[in-house]
Design an enzyme around this catalytic site. Structure first.
Site, PDB file in Angstrom:
ATOM      1  N   ASP A   1       0.830  -1.216   0.000  1.00 41.70           N
ATOM      2  CA  ASP A   1       0.000   0.000   0.000  1.00 41.70           C
ATOM      3  C   ASP A   1       0.861   1.263   0.000  1.00 41.70           C
ATOM      4  O   ASP A   1       2.028   1.242   0.377  1.00 41.70           O
ATOM      5  CB  ASP A   1      -0.948   0.011   1.208  1.00 41.70           C
ATOM      6  CG  ASP A   1      -0.233   0.014   2.543  1.00 41.70           C
ATOM      7  OD1 ASP A   1       0.793  -0.695   2.685  1.00 41.70           O
ATOM      8  OD2 ASP A   1      -0.669   0.730   3.461  1.00 41.70           O
TER       9      ASP A   1
ATOM     10  N   GLU B   1       0.225  -1.349   5.561  1.00 40.75           N
ATOM     11  CA  GLU B   1       1.318  -0.960   6.467  1.00 40.75           C
ATOM     12  C   GLU B   1       1.106   0.473   6.913  1.00 40.75           C
ATOM     13  O   GLU B   1       1.297   0.822   8.072  1.00 40.75           O
ATOM     14  CB  GLU B   1       2.666  -1.110   5.756  1.00 40.75           C
ATOM     15  CG  GLU B   1       3.870  -1.036   6.679  1.00 40.75           C
ATOM     16  CD  GLU B   1       4.433   0.368   6.866  1.00 40.75           C
ATOM     17  OE1 GLU B   1       5.315   0.551   7.725  1.00 40.75           O
ATOM     18  OE2 GLU B   1       3.994   1.306   6.150  1.00 40.75           O
TER      19      GLU B   1
HETATM   20 ZN   LIG Z   1       6.878   2.133   3.964  1.00 41.94          ZN
END
Ligand SMILES: [Zn+2]
Length: 383
Positions: free
Chosen positions: A79, A140
């Protein structure tokens, strides 16, 4: 043997696939194909359902060809942060940057491209290697929640690397633990012109508390911040609600707990100083605290086999490598929390989370050579 041109082209292709947090499906399916093409068996876990996203973590198992070699984890996140849709990468010599409207997404697609290129070279050249587990995580940037949902019993590896930091030549072995806080300060509404003495100003309580708080750099291991403050309705209303959001980080868990308690106490003490009595009834200000432990600290010892392996690889390539402490958290914090030993290796991503983000293709190349050497060395030499 690393092909800089191919590596660059893959990075550009991945950057052009939108993958904001919880919307990583297109890039995940592309990477599933890539991993299968390289000889891995690939699964996608159920993390996406758990976090309300459209796809889960991609987990690829490479069997390896060297019996008895220690399985190795290589991981990066799929992401990217906002604004990150319709990214137009522009190549300017060796520098890859954006058109200034979005981030580049080199965080962390540089890490993904590096892992893919290193494994492609291994396949093409039939380089002996041990088992490799590749994990491309979701979300993340949304609080490491993809990694948090990962069932690590699906992995054979107990040590490895996350490729998710800037400078090539840095191995991040330490990172702070983090607490995220939300405080809701409840006062009492009143007409600010007619009867202000009947009210309790939540804004005033917030101001008194923040003025007492130690914030910013607390010591060499600890930082704290109030980053968001919202409250009040109108200039003629004594405000009855303020919401504060903040964060504290420390490489030392005890200091983190102490700083978090300090911030909460400042608010509670300020609230106890404010009350009114209306029609014989006492009204007191109060503070609701929501404290979330974001992630544990990461502290990989210098004697850990993974650290020794990375240093041995750097030495073979005559590259400078230093162990560093990182101010932020990444998936490696979560992997370590789950019992693996994982450090964070630099990829060359720069000025991340800004519209000025860029990557030097030469740095990518160096980082990919490192990863290739690490995988090779892991098969022949137990550090
Ligand atoms: Zn990163």
């Amino acid at each position: 043997m690393i092909q800089q041109e191919r590596l660059k082209n893959l990075l550009i292709e991945l950057i052009k696939i939108d993958s904001l947090s919880r919307q990583e499906r297109d890039v995940a399916l592309r990477l599933k194909r890539e991993m299968e093409d390289l000889g891995a068996s690939v699964t996608i876990d159920d993390a996406g359902e758990k976090v309300g996203g459209n796809v889960g973590n991609v987990i690829a198992h490479f069997p390896g060809t060297v019996a008895g070699a220690e399985p190795l984890l290589l991981s990066a996140h799929m992401d990217t942060v906002v604004p990150g849709e319709g990214i137009v990468p522009i190549l300017d010599g060796d520098i890859l940057r954006t058109d200034g409207r979005t981030v580049l997404g080199g965080d962390d697609k540089s890490g993904i491209a590096i892992i893919c290129e290193a494994l492609r070279v291994i396949k093409e050249n039939r380089i002996p290697c041990g088992p490799v587990d590749v994990v491309f995580t979701i979300c993340e940037e949304a609080g490491l929640v993809g990694a948090k949902c990962l069932d690590v019993s699906q992995l054979r590896a107990r040590m490895g690397l996350v490729l998710d930091s800037d400078s090539v030549g840095f191995l991040f072995t330490k990172a702070p633990a983090s607490n995220r806080m939300e405080f809701r300060i409840h006062g009492l509404e009143a007409h600010a012109g007619i009867c202000p003495e009947n009210g309790i100003s939540a804004i005033r309580i917030a101001a008194e508390a923040i003025a007492q708080m130690h914030l910013g750099r607390i010591d060499d291991e600890t930082t704290a911040n109030v980053g968001v403050i919202e409250g009040g309705m109108a200039v003629n209303i004594v405000p009855n609600l303020v919401v504060l959001r903040g964060q504290a980080r420390s490489h030392n868990q005890e200091k983190l707990d102490r700083q978090t308690r300090h911030m909460q106490r400042c608010l509670e003490e300020a609230a106890t100083r404010h009350s009114v009595i209306l029609d014989g009834k006492r009204h007191e200000a109060r503070v609701e605290a929501r404290i979330n432990h974001d992630y544990d600290r990461m502290d990989v010892p210098e004697s850990a086999p993974i650290v020794k392996l990375v240093h041995a690889a750097a030495k073979n390539l005559s590259l400078e490598l230093t162990n560093e402490a990182y101010g932020g958290g990444c998936d490696a914090n979560v992997f370590n929390q789950k019992g693996l030993v994982v450090a964070n290796l630099g990829t060359g991503m720069r000025e991340i989370h800004t519209l000025k983000e860029w990557v030097n293709v030469k740095d990518l190349y160096v980082s990919a050579r490192m990863v290739l050497e690490i995988v090779k060395l892991n098969a022949v030499q137990r550090p």
